[in-house]
Scaffold this active site. Structure first.
Site, PDB file in Angstrom:
ATOM      1  CD  GLU A 161      94.456 -27.459 114.144  1.00  0.00           C
ATOM      2  OE1 GLU A 161      94.573 -26.537 115.001  1.00  0.00           O
ATOM      3  OE2 GLU A 161      95.095 -27.474 113.078  1.00  0.00           O
ATOM      4  CD  GLU A 304      93.022 -20.980 109.931  1.00  0.00           C
ATOM      5  OE1 GLU A 304      92.589 -20.870 108.769  1.00  0.00           O
ATOM      6  OE2 GLU A 304      93.432 -20.014 110.592  1.00  0.00           O
TER       7      GLU A 304
END
Lengths: 341, 341
Positions: A161, A304
């Protein structure tokens, strides 16, 4: 999980040319992967990584070390291949999808999956983060994106994310679901001061008092505090587990998506692998609640999907061990001494 | 270590598109690799793995769960590609050398490096494990093999071993050098019972009383307790560090070779990376003595270089991060908010 396949896998692993159990967690991982995939010789390549990006209205309270615009700027960086997740994805030869599920501005790039549900969540200190329909839509976007990765050949899913302010939302979710205090659920995020951390704790505590999310209701929690990228990851986790595909969790944010997924469907838990332990302290509480032990502990706090990607070679090693090692019998090696047994 | 290059590396890493320090140990690793290799953009591929195999006279005391013949049988397994280290070496595209530095029997195989110094050590409960000349020769074999790997293009060296009975010798060495008790230095090896473990402790204690190895004298220790494969690893570590090549330690046995290498040349310590923490309890004491924090903690207790090989992708990730990530400036991303600083 298929317990018969797990037993078969365990028996096979115990015949390989090494002392029984001497590959520790790698062996346990191989057995879990057999249970997940229904195969004694599980396959996890290619890995598929999906990074959901979205903004958080709560970020206007100054909860992050970075301004909100960084969400969109980092999305461009993902699309241009310059972020850490790009580098680590390339190293493990992963399929990588970047999804705009709720960034506050328009992003134009041909590599981007345009699945914006909303231009960032509302500030949940003052109102619900989103509507129930939006929460449901974000879950569906996640499921659909996971399906797309599976269709393209992914045999393992990594959820990542990007969203300035999302450790704040993750802390709110972790506190609601695991029952840990807000104080325990809040860390230094991307690098705020101790003073700002105190403010962050009080903002979350106040917001939870205002919104009163229902502990066992994933949709209610998402609707009240968000976030859109967390809902996306929740959907992706649910879809992958439905298809018997292992999911590697990344750090704190992705693990809160797993908490929500487990609320929606208890069995999901069996399909989860904790890639690493984040430095963000709420992660420990979330993993403990899921009863998961992380593969790596490297003091990461990036997100991420990076920590999950770094752990992927260990899954590959587990599957290679099962598939490629000789057995005591095939290699003609004496097993343990009788007298010692 | 080149501290100027390390500073340069640190400054560069701090400009990459991620919060400062958010890749934790991966960043520290990248900085250490810069100091070792004298390059801001260090290179660690291809990795080179050397597995030294040798027998231990002490194994006739029944200190292992496996009979002595397994050393030679496992060497054939390495040469035929069926062992765990073969599988993990292939996964990381490593050069792999198998060296007979002291197996108790003849081994015929064209892939084997025949560098036998002696047909196994003597039983050091009754006499010195080897002569001083043999210890020195084994060190030279190690240096020469590391040089061969470097000549073939290895840019990172992994030291592994095979030798039934070698946790016993490693425990003796760890106890002598680190000053931990024999009790603390002895674990369950490849899987002995608690009762056999007690015997192992008393055999080692008795042998150390008989042989009285000199704490700061690596050659004396090797001569008195062995082992030949440990001396080989010690030589390989010294050679690699001389050439500014990073060395990944595997488990307990390879770390005792590092203890010996550091006795011979203090600076060697800077070139060492601890791949993992073994389940064998002496390993913790040896790593603590070297002040090294392991990359992985997976409950492994196999040896052969397997844990080091499993950790290698993390070194690769560190070097890829430095080389491939965009900077805040090149990606046009806002840095941290001024007001939060």
């Amino acid at each position: 999980l298929n317990h018969e396949k797990m037993e078969e896998a365990r028996e096979h692993i115990n015949t390989l040319t090494k002392p029984v159990g001497s590959l520790g967690k790698i062996e346990e991982l191989a057995i879990q992967l057999s249970g997940i995939t229904n195969q004694v010789y599980p396959v996890v390549t290619r890995p598929g990584i999906v990074v959901f990006a979205a903004d958080h209205g709560i970020s206007e309270m100054g909860v992050s070390a970075y301004p909100k615009e960084v969400t969109a700027q980092m999305v461009y960086n993902f699309l241009d291949g310059g972020a850490a997740i790009n580098v680590f994805a390339k190293q493990i030869n992963a399929l990588l999808k970047i999804v705009d599920i709720g960034v506050a501005e328009e992003i134009n790039h041909e590599q981007l999956l345009h699945k914006k549900v909303k231009y960032g969540t509302n500030n949940y200190l003052y109102e619900n983060a989103m509507t129930e329909a939006e929460a449901t839509q974000a879950l569906l976007v996640g499921m659909e994106t996971a399906q797309q990765l599976l269709d393209e050949g992914a045999r393992c899913i990594i959820v990542g994310e990007m969203g300035i302010g999302n450790t704040t939302t993750a802390s709110a979710i972790a506190s609601v679901i695991t029952g840990c205090s807000v104080e325990e659920a809040v860390g230094l995020g991307t690098g705020i001061s101790n003073e700002n951390r105190k403010e962050k704790v009080s903002i979350i505590a106040k917001a939870l008092e205002e919104r009163k999310p229902i502990r066992n209701d994933a949709i209610d929690i998402l609707m009240k505090v968000g976030g859109l990228e967390i809902a996306g990851m929740t959907g992706a986790i649910i879809k992958a587990s439905e298809k018997r595909i292992p999911i590697i969790l990344d750090g704190f944010i992705s693990t809160t998506a797993a908490l929500l997924a487990v609320l929606l469907e208890e069995k999901v838990k069996d399909y989860l692998i904790a890639g690493h332990l984040s430095k963000e302290q709420g992660h420990y509480h979330a993993l403990t609640f899921l009863n998961k032990s992380p593969l790596l502990d490297l003091g990461l706090r990036l997100g991420e999907g990076t920590g999950a990607a770094l752990s992927f070679p260990l899954l590959e090693a587990a599957t290679n061990m099962v598939k490629e090692m000789a057995t005591f019998q095939s290699a003609g090696i004496a097993n343990e001494r009788q007298e010692d047994k």
